[in-house]
Write a protein that holds these residues in place. Structure first.
Motif, PDB file in Angstrom:
ATOM      1  N   ARG A 340       0.833  -1.215   0.000  1.00 30.14           N
ATOM      2  CA  ARG A 340       0.000   0.000   0.000  1.00 30.14           C
ATOM      3  C   ARG A 340       0.860   1.253   0.000  1.00 30.14           C
ATOM      4  O   ARG A 340       0.563   2.226  -0.705  1.00 30.14           O
ATOM      5  CB  ARG A 340      -0.928  -0.012   1.218  1.00 30.14           C
ATOM      6  CG  ARG A 340      -2.103  -0.959   1.108  1.00 30.14           C
ATOM      7  CD  ARG A 340      -3.068  -0.779   2.272  1.00 30.14           C
ATOM      8  NE  ARG A 340      -2.481  -1.192   3.540  1.00 30.14           N
ATOM      9  CZ  ARG A 340      -2.551  -2.415   4.033  1.00 30.14           C
ATOM     10  NH1 ARG A 340      -3.185  -3.368   3.368  1.00 30.14           N
ATOM     11  NH2 ARG A 340      -1.997  -2.711   5.200  1.00 30.14           N
ATOM     12  N   GLN A 343       2.359   1.750  -3.481  1.00 32.26           N
ATOM     13  CA  GLN A 343       1.316   2.160  -4.429  1.00 32.26           C
ATOM     14  C   GLN A 343       0.933   3.621  -4.233  1.00 32.26           C
ATOM     15  O   GLN A 343       0.788   4.377  -5.202  1.00 32.26           O
ATOM     16  CB  GLN A 343       0.094   1.259  -4.267  1.00 32.26           C
ATOM     17  CG  GLN A 343       0.290  -0.155  -4.786  1.00 32.26           C
ATOM     18  CD  GLN A 343      -0.891  -1.065  -4.469  1.00 32.26           C
ATOM     19  OE1 GLN A 343      -1.684  -0.807  -3.551  1.00 32.26           O
ATOM     20  NE2 GLN A 343      -1.029  -2.147  -5.216  1.00 32.26           N
ATOM     21  N   LYS A 347       1.519   6.802  -6.778  1.00 32.40           N
ATOM     22  CA  LYS A 347       0.392   7.644  -7.181  1.00 32.40           C
ATOM     23  C   LYS A 347       0.703   9.117  -6.936  1.00 32.40           C
ATOM     24  O   LYS A 347       0.384   9.980  -7.761  1.00 32.40           O
ATOM     25  CB  LYS A 347      -0.865   7.241  -6.419  1.00 32.40           C
ATOM     26  CG  LYS A 347      -2.127   7.957  -6.886  1.00 32.40           C
ATOM     27  CD  LYS A 347      -3.342   7.457  -6.140  1.00 32.40           C
ATOM     28  CE  LYS A 347      -4.609   8.115  -6.657  1.00 32.40           C
ATOM     29  NZ  LYS A 347      -4.585   9.583  -6.511  1.00 32.40           N
TER      30      LYS A 347
END
Length: 356
Positions: A340, A343, A347
């Motif tokens: 997480r 990611q 982003k």
């Protein structure tokens, strides 16, 4: 980290727009000492509660623009929320909310939070959040009311909203299915036997009786009240781990799986799942126990991941002590947290490059 005492300063609201257009409101309030931690940083839970209040007002107002049953907008989900800049005591929080999509039975509300230093006039965007509400009938809490549609500026805007709706609906279902475990609360003296920097050492639990002041007109707890308590527990976990001033950096999607009724006792539990060099991820659960109906037993009501950073006296980020893992389950949760983290980092980089 949130403060369990609610602020009572009345919000200032702008007049609603026409129900057929994109409805919007703004509330604002000065930040007081009981909104912040001991060094003056406003608690993330205080801001989350204000965000939810604005979303609930505009969602409920919009859903009651039609004839038929009166209803209250119940919070179902909060998408990832980043805390872009800290807010301090004495600053004014301006919370703007706008309905950006409606399905047959749900409302998407997008919220922006701006902090204003009223001594210098400077303003900063501190938060952007997306919330999803479901309108529940005041006559029958199990009845979901149909939502009045809004007018979109273009077909593309409606299509993008529909994609966001389908994505959050799928993720909410998946999250509910994988969160059946009830965490055993950890209190003193149990943690005294744990080694520093382990999951067990920093894990924390809070018990709260849901009273009338916590609830909507239905007699069910406000989403903002729950989020404030979750932030408080997550902040305790983070502070226990690093022993420094800590602030909320972001909150991954908060999913409200089941309603919590007045009179329930909730247990809010948090545990460290992942640490990077400068951040900590804390998994937070809310389990509800209906004291008047012991046959139903305890159930999982809300889940989320909070990310905190450690700060020095000049509000500069400090390195975070590595998490000491014990057992395969903790290792598995750590790897999931790392994924997480990577990611979200990718982003942020992509968003920054797109803006340039």
């Amino acid at each position: 980290m949130s403060d369990s005492r609610a602020a009572h300063t009345p919000p200032v609201m702008s007049a609603p727009n026409s129900p057929s257009s994109s409805p919007s409101i703004q509330i604002c309030r000065i930040m007081r000492p009981d909104d912040a931690n001991i060094v003056g940083n406003v608690h993330g839970g205080t801001i989350l509660k204000m965000i939810e209040e604005a979303g609930c007002i505009i969602g409920t107002r919009h859903c009651n623009t039609q004839t038929g049953d009166r209803c209250v907008a119940a919070l179902a989900r909060v998408e990832r929320t980043d805390f872009l800049h800290p807010m301090f005591i004495g600053e004014v929080a301006h919370v703007s909310a706008e309905i950006t999509y409606t399905s047959k039975h749900s409302v998407e509300v997008q919220v922006n939070v701006v902090s204003e230093n009223i001594l210098t006039g400077s303003k900063k965007v501190t938060n952007k959040a997306t919330l999803w509400y479901v309108p529940l009938s005041l006559q029958n809490v199990d009845k979901i009311i149909e939502v009045p549609p809004i007018e979109y500026s273009s077909l593309g805007q409606e299509e993008l909203g529909k994609k966001r709706y389908e994505a959050q609906k799928l993720e909410r279902i998946e999250t509910k299915e994988r969160n059946g475990e009830i965490i055993t609360p950890v209190f003193l003296p149990e943690r005294q036997t744990k080694e520093p920097y382990t999951v067990g050492f920093s894990q924390s639990s809070l018990i709260h009786l849901i009273g009338p002041s916590d609830c909507t007109l239905h007699g069910f707890v406000h989403g903002g009240v729950t989020m404030k308590l979750m932030d408080e527990v997550a902040g305790i976990v983070a502070a226990r781990h690093c022993k420094t001033n800590i602030v909320t950096a972001s909150v991954d999607a908060i999913n409200f799986h089941r309603k919590i009724k007045k009179g329930c006792v909730i247990t809010v539990s948090g545990r460290m799942t992942f640490t990077s060099n400068k951040s900590m991820e804390i998994e937070v659960f809310v389990d509800a126990d209906q004291l008047a109906d012991t046959e139903k037993g305890k159930y999982r009501a809300v889940t989320a991941f909070f990310t905190y950073i450690s700060l020095d006296k000049q509000n500069k980020p400090l390195p975070v002590p590595p998490l000491k893992l014990e057992g395969e389950e903790e290792q598995k949760r750590f790897e999931e947290g790392k994924l997480r983290y990577l990611q979200n980092k990718a982003k942020r980089v992509a968003d920054k490059e797109q803006k340039q």
